[in-house]
Design a protein around this motif. Structure first.
Motif, mmCIF file in Angstrom:
data_model
loop_
_atom_site.group_PDB
_atom_site.id
_atom_site.type_symbol
_atom_site.label_atom_id
_atom_site.label_comp_id
_atom_site.label_asym_id
_atom_site.label_seq_id
_atom_site.Cartn_x
_atom_site.Cartn_y
_atom_site.Cartn_z
ATOM 1 N N LEU A 42 0.831 -1.208 0.000
ATOM 2 C CA LEU A 42 0.000 0.000 0.000
ATOM 3 C C LEU A 42 0.863 1.256 0.000
ATOM 4 O O LEU A 42 0.580 2.236 -0.690
ATOM 5 C CB LEU A 42 -0.935 -0.013 1.208
ATOM 6 C CG LEU A 42 -2.044 -1.079 1.188
ATOM 7 C CD1 LEU A 42 -2.784 -1.095 2.509
ATOM 8 C CD2 LEU A 42 -3.015 -0.815 0.052
ATOM 9 N N LYS A 43 1.945 1.209 0.774
ATOM 10 C CA LYS A 43 2.845 2.372 0.816
ATOM 11 C C LYS A 43 3.513 2.591 -0.535
ATOM 12 O O LYS A 43 3.654 3.723 -1.003
ATOM 13 C CB LYS A 43 3.896 2.168 1.904
ATOM 14 C CG LYS A 43 3.338 2.283 3.318
ATOM 15 C CD LYS A 43 4.434 2.075 4.352
ATOM 16 C CE LYS A 43 3.890 2.220 5.776
ATOM 17 N NZ LYS A 43 4.938 2.003 6.788
ATOM 18 N N ARG A 44 3.952 1.498 -1.182
ATOM 19 C CA ARG A 44 4.573 1.627 -2.505
ATOM 20 C C ARG A 44 3.579 2.160 -3.528
ATOM 21 O O ARG A 44 3.922 2.966 -4.398
ATOM 22 C CB ARG A 44 5.130 0.269 -2.964
ATOM 23 C CG ARG A 44 6.392 -0.149 -2.224
ATOM 24 C CD ARG A 44 7.099 -1.273 -2.972
ATOM 25 N NE ARG A 44 6.285 -2.469 -3.076
ATOM 26 C CZ ARG A 44 6.254 -3.444 -2.171
ATOM 27 N NH1 ARG A 44 7.017 -3.367 -1.077
ATOM 28 N NH2 ARG A 44 5.494 -4.509 -2.349
ATOM 29 N N PHE A 45 2.334 1.706 -3.449
ATOM 30 C CA PHE A 45 1.301 2.182 -4.375
ATOM 31 C C PHE A 45 1.077 3.684 -4.210
ATOM 32 O O PHE A 45 0.986 4.432 -5.179
ATOM 33 C CB PHE A 45 0.002 1.417 -4.121
ATOM 34 C CG PHE A 45 -1.147 1.891 -4.975
ATOM 35 C CD1 PHE A 45 -1.246 1.489 -6.296
ATOM 36 C CD2 PHE A 45 -2.107 2.748 -4.468
ATOM 37 C CE1 PHE A 45 -2.296 1.920 -7.085
ATOM 38 C CE2 PHE A 45 -3.151 3.184 -5.245
ATOM 39 C CZ PHE A 45 -3.244 2.766 -6.562
ATOM 40 N N VAL A 46 1.016 4.127 -2.951
ATOM 41 C CA VAL A 46 0.829 5.562 -2.685
ATOM 42 C C VAL A 46 1.999 6.359 -3.237
ATOM 43 O O VAL A 46 1.838 7.410 -3.860
ATOM 44 C CB VAL A 46 0.659 5.802 -1.172
ATOM 45 C CG1 VAL A 46 0.705 7.296 -0.867
ATOM 46 C CG2 VAL A 46 -0.661 5.214 -0.695
ATOM 47 N N ALA A 47 3.224 5.841 -3.035
ATOM 48 C CA ALA A 47 4.409 6.549 -3.525
ATOM 49 C C ALA A 47 4.441 6.593 -5.048
ATOM 50 O O ALA A 47 4.807 7.605 -5.646
ATOM 51 C CB ALA A 47 5.672 5.874 -2.986
ATOM 52 N N SER A 48 4.039 5.490 -5.711
ATOM 53 C CA SER A 48 4.071 5.447 -7.180
ATOM 54 C C SER A 48 3.082 6.414 -7.798
ATOM 55 O O SER A 48 3.277 6.876 -8.915
ATOM 56 C CB SER A 48 3.778 4.025 -7.669
ATOM 57 O OG SER A 48 2.439 3.657 -7.354
#
Length: 452
Positions: A393-399
């Motif tokens: 979820l954190k990677r998705f938000v960052a992307s």
């Protein structure tokens, strides 16, 4: 009385009409027999006479079959250089008002007889006067309102060094007849040639005492050089007009492109806005999912910490078991077997009971340890899954470039402190008191206004 007109316009080149293969509405069929045909030759025969030898010589020098000329007439018809298979001019003296073919009694008029004689002389000298214009079809029409000629000719130019030695070229043919090379639309060989032919017709009229005026030549009272100069100016103006039209078309196209681009940008902006709204919703969902995942992870860690028997608890149990085992060993008295074999151990009943109790506790603890080990293994898997989900979820938000916005959004979801709640309540109370004072002041203000 005004003079009769000389007309020398370009014709449509309809050989079927000229040769009366069909009868048009303006034709009097009863007089078609009066027409005079000076020459009537097929286009194929005329081209054979004019270009047959040149075509054969050209083909003989070609090694590739696809370069040979099979039909020169078709080649000219499909040419991109502007050549015509043949050209036509109509020659006429007078109009139906001053030179009708017949009178009210159906007899040939004197004016028509003069025109016929003049046109006859013109035709008979045409080929001599124009050696590079091969006359293959020529008819004098007397079955229409006014006597007139249709002269159809093929331009023949020779002396080419490359390709066919003799070709169809109106400009080259007229140049070989002595006319200067053209400089533009209104100053070229054809205009000069037509002017010469009109002058020749005027000479024929003067010889016969016929007063004439020019028709089909828009020179008015200008001399030919003056007319050429004027036409050059007209050509320049027309060129400028064409350029302006081109610029106007380009600007219109540019405006259309800009309008289309604007429409596309508006659509993109709307799409981006919708996408942003979708991202906000996704961010809210992600925040909720992360919050739930963190809560689950925290609860799992608390459970694991509470039931962590693999370390301290296990050491404590092992220590207690070792202590009790030592006590039992010291209390046991070995007895030798009189019959040989394994020794026996003698214990007090109280020690025996203690040993049984310790054994029972050990078994119970082993079962409990196995149970907790299984539960701990399940919790560890769950924690690993939740941790992986949080990281995704954190990677998705960052992307999606929502890192900072997402942090602020998550902060906004945090519960307010008691201090903040008190501050907000104070602000609300101040606003309420201000509105109440304003409402109380209104009646007093109205009363003052009435007294004044």
């Amino acid at each position: 009385m005004a003079g009769r007109t000389i007309s020398f316009p370009k014709g449509d080149g309809s050989l079927a009409h000229n040769n009366r293969d069909f009868i048009a509405n303006n034709v009097c069929p009863e007089r078609t027999g009066w027409n005079k045909t000076y020459i009537r030759e097929s286009i194929a025969d005329a081209y054979e006479k004019c270009f047959g030898k040149a075509v054969r010589e050209y083909n003989a020098g070609q090694k590739r079959g696809d370069r040979k000329i099979v039909n020169y007439v078709k080649k000219i018809e499909n040419s991109d250089n502007g050549e015509n298979v043949f050209y036509e001019n109509i020659v006429q003296l007078g109009t139906k008002y001053d030179t009708p073919v017949v009178d009210e009694n159906g007899n040939l008029t004197e004016a028509a007889k003069e025109a016929i004689e003049l046109l006859d002389e013109y035709v008979r000298s045409f080929q001599e006067r124009n050696p590079n214009l091969y006359l293959f079809n020529c008819v004098l029409h007397l079955d229409e309102a006014t006597p007139h000629l249709h002269i159809d000719y093929i331009p023949v130019a020779d002396g080419y060094k490359k390709g066919m030695k003799t070709r169809n070229s109106i400009s080259k043919a007229l140049q070989q007849m002595g006319f200067e090379k053209g400089k533009g639309r209104y100053d070229n060989e054809v205009i000069d040639w037509e002017a010469r032919e009109r002058d020749y017709l005027m000479d024929l009229c003067r010889e016969r005492g016929i007063e004439v005026e020019i028709k089909g030549d828009k020179r008015d009272n200008l001399t030919l050089p003056e007319y050429k100069a004027a036409m050059q100016k007209v050509e320049c103006l027309e060129t400028e007009a064409e350029m302006l039209d081109s610029w106007n078309e380009a600007l219109e196209k540019q405006n259309d492109d800009l309008a289309q681009r604007t429409s596309e940008l508006v659509a993109q902006a709307q799409e981006m806005e919708a996408h942003n709204n979708e991202l906000v919703l996704q961010a809210q969902e992600l925040a909720e999912q992360i919050e739930k995942a963190e809560e689950k992870e925290k609860a799992a860690k608390e459970i694991l910490a509470k039931h962590d028997l693999r370390a301290e608890t296990f050491k404590t149990i092992s220590k207690e078991v070792n202590t009790e085992t030592k006590k039992l060993k010291s209390a046991a008295v070995p007895i030798t077997n009189l019959f040989g074999g394994e020794e026996y151990v003698k214990l007090k009943k109280s020690d025996w009971n203690t040993m049984l109790d310790a054994f029972g506790k050990a078994v119970s603890r082993n079962h409990l340890l196995e149970k907790y080990e299984k539960k701990i293994a399940g919790l560890e898997k769950r924690i690993a899954s939740l941790t992986d989900q949080v990281e995704k979820l954190k990677r998705f938000v960052a992307s999606r470039g929502l890192g900072e916005a997402f942090v602020e959004f998550v902060k906004s979801l945090a519960p307010k402190t008691m201090k903040q709640k008190i501050k907000d309540a104070k602000v609300d109370a101040d606003e309420y008191n201000r509105q109440r004072r304003n409402q109380q002041a209104l009646p007093e203000k109205k009363r003052w206004q009435q007294e004044l």
